[in-house]
Design an enzyme around this catalytic site. Structure first.
Site, short mmCIF file in Angstrom:
data_model
loop_
_atom_site.label_atom_id
_atom_site.label_comp_id
_atom_site.label_asym_id
_atom_site.label_seq_id
_atom_site.Cartn_x
_atom_site.Cartn_y
_atom_site.Cartn_z
CE LYS A 196 -1.63 2.38 3.09
NZ LYS A 196 -2.07 4.24 2.44
CD GLU A 272 12.34 4.52 8.89
OE1 GLU A 272 12.48 5.53 8.85
OE2 GLU A 272 12.14 4.81 7.15
CB CYS A 306 12.33 9.28 9.09
SG CYS A 306 13.34 8.55 7.47
CD GLU A 403 9.31 12.90 12.20
OE1 GLU A 403 10.43 12.56 11.63
OE2 GLU A 403 8.55 12.32 12.66
#
Length: 505
Positions: A196, A272, A306, A403
């Site tokens: 996906k 991750e 990331c 973040e």
């Protein structure tokens, strides 16, 4: 069969691909493009112009069921233990070749729906995707177990067998590259896949589906099902027919996925996730190199990375000199149309992401940090944000702790290495870090003290296909890339053979 196609004319774009791209935009299940069961679609928005690119088909829970059934059939009949490693490797390498043959089109599509600069889309995303698939194609016939010495009356050996049907979910920041990170090791080890991609950036995945068919993969080995996270993603994470799920994305979603995996069939999970990575600028570094790499660590891919090095810690004795060079580098960054050859920073991927980043910038200002550079929208059209640097920050500030996933960095001072280690490790994340120093002993001592899955010394975000990548703490579990990623996709079976034949009683 699918009735929907995606078509875009690149003739007016400044790119290497100056013609029309047209391909099916249905779900790719069992080797064919099909419409979804409920007929639902999702509108794609060009982040550069804020105009519609058209609609793509999105998967429902029922579509995931159909894809899993196709994947299981392929695993049982044509893939899994039925295709040799040599056969699997040959197909992976052929797919890598087809990606390279269509690199200009794929790069143009990647820039179109994600907003990333075309030059980076071609060299950093599409070419690296081909490299990853070729690398794992080479591994396909080299995954094997061991003979274990027990005693003269026993033969013991291990087999590394494919898990079965695996679900894979990727985000919108590196669509084609992360696709290769997931497909490569899964297919090399004999698994079948329900994949996906993000509904925001599905174009390259759908184009790759056509190439998978052209390469000759048996139907059902790879099924590509764009869909909403709370529908298709949730169905994959809780599906009883999926034995393993791999996810790249936010820590919050990763946590929810683990719960779904545990409450369904206790499927294996690799994650991750997010990061808030520190960049350490020491007083014995090459200032010019450090300034350039630190800027790159914050601004690459519009800051939507990331592992972005968004916390920059500079030794107080060189702070002023470093900041002068650092800000000069950032001011040279070209922000604009991703198809322009001089562009480094394109738009953010969506209005949602644009608003989220601007909200963080507002929080930084309200909490008392100094917005030294940027802090505003760039231009009046598209989801562009000025490269933004905050100083005078404190560890408890939101922009230091959370973040942001945009072109926003914070800079703070430190006085000694002991203080620096505490500042760098003061985070719930542990994905990456960087150390800039010409003293290799000092640099390695710091690298070893950092709680991060990857530490770069005198560079940033130099990710290599054969080197593992992953995080400590809330940045995830498991490793992508390199030989380590193969461990995520095999079950180890121990076989004991009694050679004596004599029972103990």
């Amino acid at each position: 069969m699918a009735t929907r196609t995606f078509t875009y004319d690149f003739s007016n774009e400044v790119s290497g691909f100056r013609k029309k791209s047209s391909f099916p935009s249905g779900l790719f299940i069992n080797g064919e493009f099909v419409d979804s069961v409920d007929g639902k679609t999702f509108e794609l928005i060009n982040p550069t112009t804020e105009k519609s690119l058209g609609h793509i088909t999105v998967a429902s829970e029922k579509d995931i069921d159909i894809a899993v059934e196709a994947a299981q059939k392929a695993f049982d009949t044509t893939w899994g233990l039925h295709a040799s490693g040599q056969e699997r490797g040959k197909l992976l390498i052929r797919l890598a070749e087809l990606i390279e043959e269509n690199i200009d089109e794929l790069a143009a599509l990647e820039s179109l729906d994600s907003g990333k600069a075309l030059a980076f889309a071609k060299s950093w995303d599409v070419q690296e995707a081909a490299n990853v698939l070729r690398y794992y194609g080479g591994w396909a016939d080299k995954v094997h177990g061991k003979t274990v010495e027990v005693d003269e009356a026993t033969l013991a050996y291990t087999r590394h067998e494919p898990i079965g049907v695996v679900g894979q979910i990727t985000p919108w920041n590196f669509p084609i590259w992360l696709l290769s990170w997931k497909l490569g090791p899964a297919l090399a080890t004999g698994n079948t896949v329900v994949f996906k991609p993000s509904e925001w950036t599905p174009l390259t995945a759908l184009r790759i589906a056509s190439l998978i068919k052209e390469a000759g993969f048996p139907p059902g080995v790879v099924n590509i099902v764009p869909g909403l996270g709370n529908v298709a993603g949730a169905a994959i994470s809780s599906h009883m027919g999926i034995e393993k799920v791999a996810f790249t994305g936010s820590t919050a979603v990763g946590r929810a996925l683990m719960k779904a995996a545990a409450s369904s069939n206790l499927k294996r999970v690799t994650l991750e996730l997010g990061g808030k990575s520190p960049t350490l600028i020491l007083d014995d570094c090459n200032l010019d190199h450090a300034a350039g790499w630190a800027a790159f660590g914050i601004l690459a891919n519009q800051g939507q990375v990331c592992s972005a090095g968004t916390r920059v810690y500079v030794q107080d004795s060189i702070y002023d000199k470093f900041m002068e060079k650092f800000i000069a580098v950032i001011k040279r960054v070209k922000v604009g149309d991703p198809f322009h050859p001089e562009t480094f920073q394109g738009p953010q991927v969506s209005k949602i992401q644009f608003d989220r980043i601007m909200n963080y910038i507002d929080k930084g200002k309200k909490e008392g940090a100094t917005c030294l550079l940027g802090g505003q929208q760039h231009g009046t059209e598209g989801y562009f944000i000025q490269p933004t640097i905050f100083t005078d920050v404190k560890p408890e500030m939101t922009i230091v702790k959370e973040e942001i996933f945009g072109p926003v960095g914070v800079v703070a001072k430190f006085s000694n290495d002991e203080e620096l280690i505490k500042l760098a490790n003061d985070t719930v994340y542990g994905l990456a870090a960087a150390v800039f120093s010409e003293n290799i002993s000092r640099a390695l001592k710091l690298a070893n003290a950092l709680k991060a899955g990857t530490v770069w010394v005198n560079s940033y975000n130099t990710i290599r296909t054969n080197v593992p990548f992953g995080g400590y703490k809330q940045s995830g579990q498991g490793r992508e890339l390199g030989e380590y990623a193969l461990e995520n996709y095999t079950e180890v079976k121990a076989v004991h053979v009694n050679l004596s034949g004599s029972p103990p009683i």
